[in-house]
Design an enzyme around this catalytic site. Structure first.
Site, short mmCIF file in Angstrom:
data_model
loop_
_atom_site.label_atom_id
_atom_site.label_comp_id
_atom_site.label_asym_id
_atom_site.label_seq_id
_atom_site.Cartn_x
_atom_site.Cartn_y
_atom_site.Cartn_z
N ASP A 1 44.55 12.30 -86.85
CA ASP A 1 45.04 13.08 -85.78
C ASP A 1 46.36 12.74 -85.19
OD1 ASP A 1 42.67 14.46 -86.29
OD2 ASP A 1 41.67 13.82 -84.70
N HIS B 1 40.40 11.56 -84.38
CA HIS B 1 40.52 10.72 -85.71
C HIS B 1 41.80 10.03 -85.87
CE1 HIS B 1 37.80 14.32 -86.33
NE2 HIS B 1 37.11 13.79 -87.41
#
Length: 445
Positions: free
Chosen positions: A110, A107
């Site tokens: 992240d 993501h």
């Protein structure tokens, strides 16, 4: 590659690349079934399985749950902000190298922290992306897919593309725009849309038709922008029935396919099927794969497993050999996953807090799918299920059955036939016998 500053900060020193040692090996840091160079059905295991490590569970998860704080012992967590992002990036590629995986996924949030503004957030991403490209070039590891985290920040409390607030819709569009640009920059083979908060908690305050229309419009905008900038990767929808919302619009494979077809999106999207999400939807993993496959929309897989005794998304590493075998059966019948892969959307248990546990977990999952691949290939080669199914439906290959299958029958013809043939003799489905055959193949491999 960036200079290493983590050599003394983790406990992986002295561990070499994980090797295949075979089923007799007692070495916990060795593959027992996964032999990447072994050829099965004309392809290597590595090419069949296309393993991917999930950045979020592997690098960012700290073991926090609803009842307790984090437990994970991660040396890089001594950093913060962009220093933490850079440290995680370095360790990530060390882990990819040890496991010899060809892909990873992430993501946007992240890999880099969110800033005070969208502009600052994108600047953080750009810094990390430049370093990430170096690591990817030097290692040969590729990006299976990336996606946007549009569920964690409070702005998404009512959803993203389905939010009741137009400003949130606009922000989400800007975030996905950057995500698609990232996918092109890193040559991601896919881009995933998981609508974590694209759903509702109560219909009492929800305009469902409007929200579905908005979500479809959002996805069409994404398709248009990808064409505009020349990104040609596969777009994927990831079904999930609930959590964090009470009811998510992409509840399962069938619901997602109906949505895509309703809004003319089925030529642009395929499905990313997750095992644990199938469990939450009340389906088996292989059911969801089959539904996606027979509609020509099986795109990729999030490889994990759920706990049927619990009512939430546990994201355990896949170790159930029945599940991996039947999953690989569907994938092989699909002709593979194309640009997709087996992405380990799985996390070590909260009590498995040492860094080595990440290796043990991935080894277990990779071995489980390798075993499943071997068994599924033999099942298909020997036509264990195909011949049974062909025999079971043989009445539709001749006579009135053929007329039904070819669309030549109608109610008048069928009524006349039923009146002339009052005696119906069904045959056993032999479910137990087939399960015994499946067991036999699992034990023989």
């Amino acid at each position: 590659m960036a200079n290493s500053n983590m050599k003394t900060l983790h406990s992986l020193e002295g561990i070499g690349k994980i090797q295949f040692e075979g089923k007799q090996s007692k070495n916990p840091l060795a593959f027992k079934s996964y032999n990447p160079s072994e050829v099965i059905g004309g392809k290597t295991m590595k090419d069949h399985l296309r393993f991917s490590v999930a950045y979020w569970h592997t690098l960012t998860a700290d073991g926090t749950d609803m009842f307790g704080t984090g437990t994970m012992q991660r040396a890089w967590d001594s950093y913060s902000g962009m220093d933490l992002a850079k440290a995680r990036l370095e360790v990530a590629f060390q882990l990819f190298d040890l496991l010899d995986v060809p892909y990873f996924s992430f993501h946007d949030r992240d890999i880099a922290p969110e800033g005070d503004t969208l502009q600052e957030t994108n600047q953080h991403l750009d810094i990390i992306l430049e370093r990430m490209k170096e690591y990817m070039r030097d290692s040969g590891v590729k990006l299976l897919w990336n996606t946007a985290n549009m569920f964690k920040h409070p702005r998404f409390v009512h959803g993203a593309a389905t939010s009741c607030h137009a400003d949130v819709f606009a922000y989400a569009a800007a975030q996905v725009k950057k995500g698609i640009e990232t996918a092109k920059e890193l040559r991601a083979e896919n881009y995933v849309f998981w609508g974590g908060r694209e759903g509702y908690d109560t219909l009492l305050n929800t305009d469902m038709k409007r929200e579905l229309d908005h979500m479809a419009s959002f996805l069409h905008m994404a398709v248009d922008y990808a064409k505009e900038i020349g990104y040609t990767g596969q777009f994927l929808i990831e079904p999930k029935p609930k959590e964090p919302t009470t009811h998510q619009y992409d509840a399962d494979a069938a619901t997602s396919i109906a949505f895509l077809k309703q809004y003319g999106l089925d030529t642009h999207f395929k499905l990313n099927i997750e095992a644990n999400h199938a469990t939450l939807a009340g389906h088996t993993f292989e059911h969801e794969l089959r539904v996606a496959r027979i509609h020509g929309l099986l795109g990729s897989v999030d490889a994990n497993q759920g706990n049927t005794l619990l009512g939430w998304d546990t994201d355990e590493f896949p170790t159930d050999l029945y599940a991996t075998t039947l999953a690989m059966y569907e994938i092989l019948q699909n002709g593979g996953l194309g640009t997709g892969g087996l992405n380990f959307d799985a996390k070590v248990r909260r009590a498995s807090f040492e860094l080595e546990d990440i290796l043990y977990a991935h080894i277990a999952g990779m071995d489980a799918f390798a075993k499943g691949l071997r068994v599924a290939h033999r099942l298909i080669e020997d036509r264990v299920f195909e011949d049974v199914i062909k025999h079971r439906y043989r009445s539709f290959s001749e006579g009135i059955g053929r007329d039904i299958s070819e669309g030549k029958a109608n109610f008048h013809i069928l009524e006349e036939y039923a009146l002339k043939h009052p005696l119906i003799r069904n045959e056993s489905g032999r479910e137990e016998q087939l399960k015994a055959r499946l067991n036999q193949y699992l034990l023989e491999d």
